[in-house]
Design a protein around this motif. Structure first.
Motif, PDB file in Angstrom:
ATOM      1  N   PHE A  31       0.822  -1.212   0.000  1.00  0.00           N
ATOM      2  CA  PHE A  31       0.000   0.000   0.000  1.00  0.00           C
ATOM      3  C   PHE A  31       0.854   1.260   0.000  1.00  0.00           C
ATOM      4  O   PHE A  31       0.478   2.273  -0.586  1.00  0.00           O
ATOM      5  CB  PHE A  31      -0.975  -0.028   1.184  1.00  0.00           C
ATOM      6  N   LEU A  32       2.016   1.196   0.631  1.00  0.00           N
ATOM      7  CA  LEU A  32       2.935   2.333   0.568  1.00  0.00           C
ATOM      8  C   LEU A  32       3.405   2.549  -0.867  1.00  0.00           C
ATOM      9  O   LEU A  32       3.503   3.689  -1.346  1.00  0.00           O
ATOM     10  CB  LEU A  32       4.127   2.093   1.493  1.00  0.00           C
ATOM     11  N   ALA A  33       3.691   1.445  -1.568  1.00  0.00           N
ATOM     12  CA  ALA A  33       4.120   1.548  -2.966  1.00  0.00           C
ATOM     13  C   ALA A  33       2.979   2.069  -3.840  1.00  0.00           C
ATOM     14  O   ALA A  33       3.205   2.869  -4.760  1.00  0.00           O
ATOM     15  CB  ALA A  33       4.589   0.178  -3.463  1.00  0.00           C
ATOM     16  N   LEU A  34       1.758   1.618  -3.548  1.00  0.00           N
ATOM     17  CA  LEU A  34       0.602   2.100  -4.301  1.00  0.00           C
ATOM     18  C   LEU A  34       0.396   3.595  -4.072  1.00  0.00           C
ATOM     19  O   LEU A  34       0.116   4.347  -5.018  1.00  0.00           O
ATOM     20  CB  LEU A  34      -0.647   1.321  -3.886  1.00  0.00           C
ATOM     21  N   GLU A  35       0.547   4.024  -2.826  1.00  0.00           N
ATOM     22  CA  GLU A  35       0.402   5.449  -2.517  1.00  0.00           C
ATOM     23  C   GLU A  35       1.441   6.272  -3.278  1.00  0.00           C
ATOM     24  O   GLU A  35       1.122   7.341  -3.829  1.00  0.00           O
ATOM     25  CB  GLU A  35       0.536   5.677  -1.010  1.00  0.00           C
ATOM     26  N   LYS A  36       2.663   5.790  -3.317  1.00  0.00           N
ATOM     27  CA  LYS A  36       3.722   6.483  -4.044  1.00  0.00           C
ATOM     28  C   LYS A  36       3.388   6.572  -5.524  1.00  0.00           C
ATOM     29  O   LYS A  36       3.566   7.623  -6.160  1.00  0.00           O
ATOM     30  CB  LYS A  36       5.051   5.746  -3.837  1.00  0.00           C
ATOM     31  N   LEU A  37       2.861   5.486  -6.076  1.00  0.00           N
ATOM     32  CA  LEU A  37       2.489   5.463  -7.486  1.00  0.00           C
ATOM     33  C   LEU A  37       1.374   6.464  -7.780  1.00  0.00           C
ATOM     34  O   LEU A  37       1.443   7.234  -8.753  1.00  0.00           O
ATOM     35  CB  LEU A  37       2.043   4.052  -7.877  1.00  0.00           C
ATOM     36  N   LEU A  38       0.373   6.474  -6.923  1.00  0.00           N
ATOM     37  CA  LEU A  38      -0.771   7.361  -7.152  1.00  0.00           C
ATOM     38  C   LEU A  38      -0.405   8.828  -6.979  1.00  0.00           C
ATOM     39  O   LEU A  38      -1.045   9.707  -7.569  1.00  0.00           O
ATOM     40  CB  LEU A  38      -1.916   6.986  -6.211  1.00  0.00           C
ATOM     41  N   SER A  39       0.607   9.103  -6.169  1.00  0.00           N
ATOM     42  CA  SER A  39       1.051  10.494  -6.030  1.00  0.00           C
ATOM     43  C   SER A  39       1.669  11.001  -7.331  1.00  0.00           C
ATOM     44  O   SER A  39       1.630  12.198  -7.622  1.00  0.00           O
ATOM     45  CB  SER A  39       2.053  10.611  -4.876  1.00  0.00           C
ATOM     46  N   LYS A  40       2.232  10.076  -8.107  1.00  0.00           N
ATOM     47  CA  LYS A  40       2.816  10.457  -9.397  1.00  0.00           C
ATOM     48  C   LYS A  40       1.752  10.577 -10.485  1.00  0.00           C
ATOM     49  O   LYS A  40       1.939  11.287 -11.472  1.00  0.00           O
ATOM     50  CB  LYS A  40       3.872   9.428  -9.816  1.00  0.00           C
ATOM     51  N   TYR A  41       0.658   9.833 -10.292  1.00  0.00           N
ATOM     52  CA  TYR A  41      -0.419   9.827 -11.284  1.00  0.00           C
ATOM     53  C   TYR A  41      -1.740  10.115 -10.575  1.00  0.00           C
ATOM     54  O   TYR A  41      -2.532   9.215 -10.298  1.00  0.00           O
ATOM     55  CB  TYR A  41      -0.486   8.477 -11.998  1.00  0.00           C
ATOM     56  N   PRO A  42      -1.998  11.367 -10.270  1.00  0.00           N
ATOM     57  CA  PRO A  42      -3.162  11.735  -9.444  1.00  0.00           C
ATOM     58  C   PRO A  42      -4.512  11.495 -10.108  1.00  0.00           C
ATOM     59  O   PRO A  42      -5.543  11.574  -9.437  1.00  0.00           O
ATOM     60  CB  PRO A  42      -2.943  13.233  -9.182  1.00  0.00           C
ATOM     61  N   GLU A  43      -4.534  11.164 -11.410  1.00  0.00           N
ATOM     62  CA  GLU A  43      -5.807  10.926 -12.094  1.00  0.00           C
ATOM     63  C   GLU A  43      -6.222   9.457 -12.079  1.00  0.00           C
ATOM     64  O   GLU A  43      -7.340   9.122 -12.475  1.00  0.00           O
ATOM     65  CB  GLU A  43      -5.711  11.411 -13.552  1.00  0.00           C
ATOM     66  N   ILE A  44      -5.334   8.577 -11.633  1.00  0.00           N
ATOM     67  CA  ILE A  44      -5.649   7.151 -11.650  1.00  0.00           C
ATOM     68  C   ILE A  44      -6.664   6.808 -10.557  1.00  0.00           C
ATOM     69  O   ILE A  44      -6.527   7.212  -9.408  1.00  0.00           O
ATOM     70  CB  ILE A  44      -4.374   6.295 -11.474  1.00  0.00           C
ATOM     71  N   ILE A  45      -7.678   6.031 -10.938  1.00  0.00           N
ATOM     72  CA  ILE A  45      -8.660   5.492 -10.004  1.00  0.00           C
ATOM     73  C   ILE A  45      -8.268   4.050  -9.682  1.00  0.00           C
ATOM     74  O   ILE A  45      -7.810   3.307 -10.553  1.00  0.00           O
ATOM     75  CB  ILE A  45     -10.072   5.518 -10.630  1.00  0.00           C
ATOM     76  N   VAL A  46      -8.464   3.644  -8.438  1.00  0.00           N
ATOM     77  CA  VAL A  46      -8.206   2.261  -8.030  1.00  0.00           C
ATOM     78  C   VAL A  46      -9.527   1.522  -7.910  1.00  0.00           C
ATOM     79  O   VAL A  46     -10.477   2.008  -7.293  1.00  0.00           O
ATOM     80  CB  VAL A  46      -7.452   2.206  -6.688  1.00  0.00           C
ATOM     81  N   LEU A  47      -9.606   0.366  -8.531  1.00  0.00           N
ATOM     82  CA  LEU A  47     -10.728  -0.539  -8.301  1.00  0.00           C
ATOM     83  C   LEU A  47     -10.199  -1.686  -7.460  1.00  0.00           C
ATOM     84  O   LEU A  47      -9.335  -2.444  -7.904  1.00  0.00           O
ATOM     85  CB  LEU A  47     -11.311  -1.039  -9.627  1.00  0.00           C
ATOM     86  N   SER A  48     -10.688  -1.796  -6.227  1.00  0.00           N
ATOM     87  CA  SER A  48     -10.197  -2.810  -5.295  1.00  0.00           C
ATOM     88  C   SER A  48     -11.242  -3.911  -5.141  1.00  0.00           C
ATOM     89  O   SER A  48     -12.295  -3.723  -4.530  1.00  0.00           O
ATOM     90  CB  SER A  48      -9.891  -2.180  -3.927  1.00  0.00           C
ATOM     91  N   ASP A  49     -10.949  -5.050  -5.728  1.00  0.00           N
ATOM     92  CA  ASP A  49     -11.829  -6.216  -5.672  1.00  0.00           C
ATOM     93  C   ASP A  49     -11.501  -6.983  -4.391  1.00  0.00           C
ATOM     94  O   ASP A  49     -10.467  -7.633  -4.298  1.00  0.00           O
ATOM     95  CB  ASP A  49     -11.588  -7.071  -6.914  1.00  0.00           C
ATOM     96  N   GLU A  50     -12.402  -6.896  -3.408  1.00  0.00           N
ATOM     97  CA  GLU A  50     -12.162  -7.525  -2.109  1.00  0.00           C
ATOM     98  C   GLU A  50     -13.274  -8.509  -1.757  1.00  0.00           C
ATOM     99  O   GLU A  50     -13.740  -8.574  -0.620  1.00  0.00           O
ATOM    100  CB  GLU A  50     -11.993  -6.451  -1.031  1.00  0.00           C
ATOM    101  N   VAL A  51     -13.689  -9.294  -2.742  1.00  0.00           N
ATOM    102  CA  VAL A  51     -14.838 -10.178  -2.514  1.00  0.00           C
ATOM    103  C   VAL A  51     -14.553 -11.264  -1.474  1.00  0.00           C
ATOM    104  O   VAL A  51     -15.478 -11.813  -0.881  1.00  0.00           O
ATOM    105  CB  VAL A  51     -15.328 -10.812  -3.833  1.00  0.00           C
ATOM    106  N   TYR A  52     -13.282 -11.573  -1.237  1.00  0.00           N
ATOM    107  CA  TYR A  52     -12.926 -12.568  -0.214  1.00  0.00           C
ATOM    108  C   TYR A  52     -12.447 -11.888   1.074  1.00  0.00           C
ATOM    109  O   TYR A  52     -11.683 -12.464   1.846  1.00  0.00           O
ATOM    110  CB  TYR A  52     -11.849 -13.512  -0.750  1.00  0.00           C
ATOM    111  N   GLU A  53     -12.906 -10.676   1.321  1.00  0.00           N
ATOM    112  CA  GLU A  53     -12.388  -9.861   2.412  1.00  0.00           C
ATOM    113  C   GLU A  53     -12.508 -10.508   3.785  1.00  0.00           C
ATOM    114  O   GLU A  53     -11.683 -10.266   4.670  1.00  0.00           O
ATOM    115  CB  GLU A  53     -13.100  -8.499   2.430  1.00  0.00           C
TER     116      GLU A  53
END
Length: 375
Positions: A176-198
């Protein structure tokens, strides 16, 4: 002309059909074969005689919407507005399809991490957008360097699946830290989080995107009552998203299904008052452990399973056949159906791995294991 020319019958349908033809034990498709909780079936039987058979509001049955909001808060300490940030869907797959169709446009790119659920790519293609498939590491951890290289100004969305089907892997805090870093570089990206087995995790509880503040305003959460409550045939799930995204998702939903099966919504609404979702992990962990014990003397190498109800196994010491051929032979010669992992990759990467579903009663697992151990 076909809009999906390369799409054929899904491997799940193929293997389940073969299992039926050869009277094999079906550990391929991901559905339980044990009874539904009697409390739920009793609620359903009673409601069948009540006035719950007409359309619900488009976004969902209001009492259920409030119960879901309470569930999200109790599970993840996240407060959502059920009127603005929640949608009940005809299964998680419909939630995924609707979200992609609503938000992805012609020319956009969507990053998909392989091995991946086969319902991610098709809606992207139907949007005249480009799926960008990025392969996970061999231990099924994300390769964030490769993921970042796959992103660009055209990237509209990245899809994550946690806990992960087919591998049973869960994301870590570092992911999640790596994802946060990635999204800071690309602020327009939306995340779809499939958590059906949550709620189906074992030694470690998975880290939900619900718990991450940096994702709250740019993440679509996909959940499934079908998976959580062993009612896959009911096809009922839900989507949580910030209001500005949910407005667009609802626009598509209202013309796709309008509203979801009324009696199932009413039944689940009542059931949420008596069921404890926190017991699901223990229930399935016992099944995982039992299945692994049954196979400990087999020639298969069982891979780690941190969540879901799937067990990945290597047959590399048994056969040099490709995994599709091996799975067909497993059905025909040995009477057990599994899923080849290569079908979850865009390039059909074959590592001699197959997936068993252990969401079965003990007799089924024992019968299957006996056949598997004779290989």
């Amino acid at each position: 002309m076909s809009k999906l020319p390369h799409i054929t019958t899904s491997i799940f349908t193929v293997m389940s059909k073969m299992a039926a033809e050869y009277n094999a034990i079906n550990l391929s498709q991901g559905f339980p074969n044990f009874p539904v909780d009697e409390r739920l079936s009793d609620i359903l039987a009673r409601l069948a005689k009540e006035n719950v058979h007409q359309y619900t509001p488009m976004a969902g049955y209001p009492p259920l919407m409030n119960k879901i909001a309470n569930l999200v808060q109790s599970s993840y300490n996240r407060i959502i507005n059920p009127d603005l940030e929640l949608l009940v869907t005809a299964g998680a797959t419909q939630g995924i399809f609707t979200s992609i169709l609503a938000l992805v446009k012609t020319g956009d790119e969507v990053v998909i991490l392989d091995p991946s659920y086969d319902s991610y790519e098709s809606p992207v293609l139907l949007c005249n957008a480009k799926p960008v498939r990025v392969t996970l590491n061999d231990d099924y951890t994300p390769n964030w360097e490769s993921i970042e290289k796959a992103c660009s100004s055209k990237t509209k969305m990245i899809i994550i699946n946690n806990p992960h089907n087919p591998t049973g892997k869960i994301l870590t805090e570092n992911d999640f830290l790596a994802l946060e870093k990635l999204l800071s570089k690309y602020p327009e990206i939306i995340v779809l989080s499939d958590e059906v087995y949550e709620y189906i995790t074992f030694e470690e509880r998975h880290i939900s995107a619900h718990t991450k503040d940096f994702l709250r305003n740019r993440c679509i959460m996909i959940s499934s009552f079908g998976k959580s409550f062993h009612i896959t045939g009911w096809k009922i799930g839900y989507v949580v998203a910030p209001e500005y995204l949910m407005k667009e998702i609802k626009k598509v939903h209202q013309f796709l299904v309008f509203s979801v099966n009324s009696i199932s919504q009413a039944a689940i609404s009542e059931y949420l008052d008596v069921v404890d979702v926190n017991l699901l992990g223990k229930f399935y962990q016992e099944k995982r452990d039992y299945f692994q014990k049954l196979l400990q003397n087999s020639r298969f190498d069982l891979k780690p399973c941190e969540g879901t109800y799937f067990q990945v196994a290597s047959y590399a010491t048994i056969s040099d056949e490709d995994d599709i051929a091996f799975c067909k032979k497993l059905i025909i010669d040995h009477g057990v159906a599994a899923i080849p992992i290569s079908t979850f990759y865009s390039d059909n990467k074959d590592q001699r791995l197959i997936r068993f579903c252990f969401a079965k009663d003990d007799f089924t697992l024992e019968s299957a294991a006996k056949k598997i151990c004779n290989i």
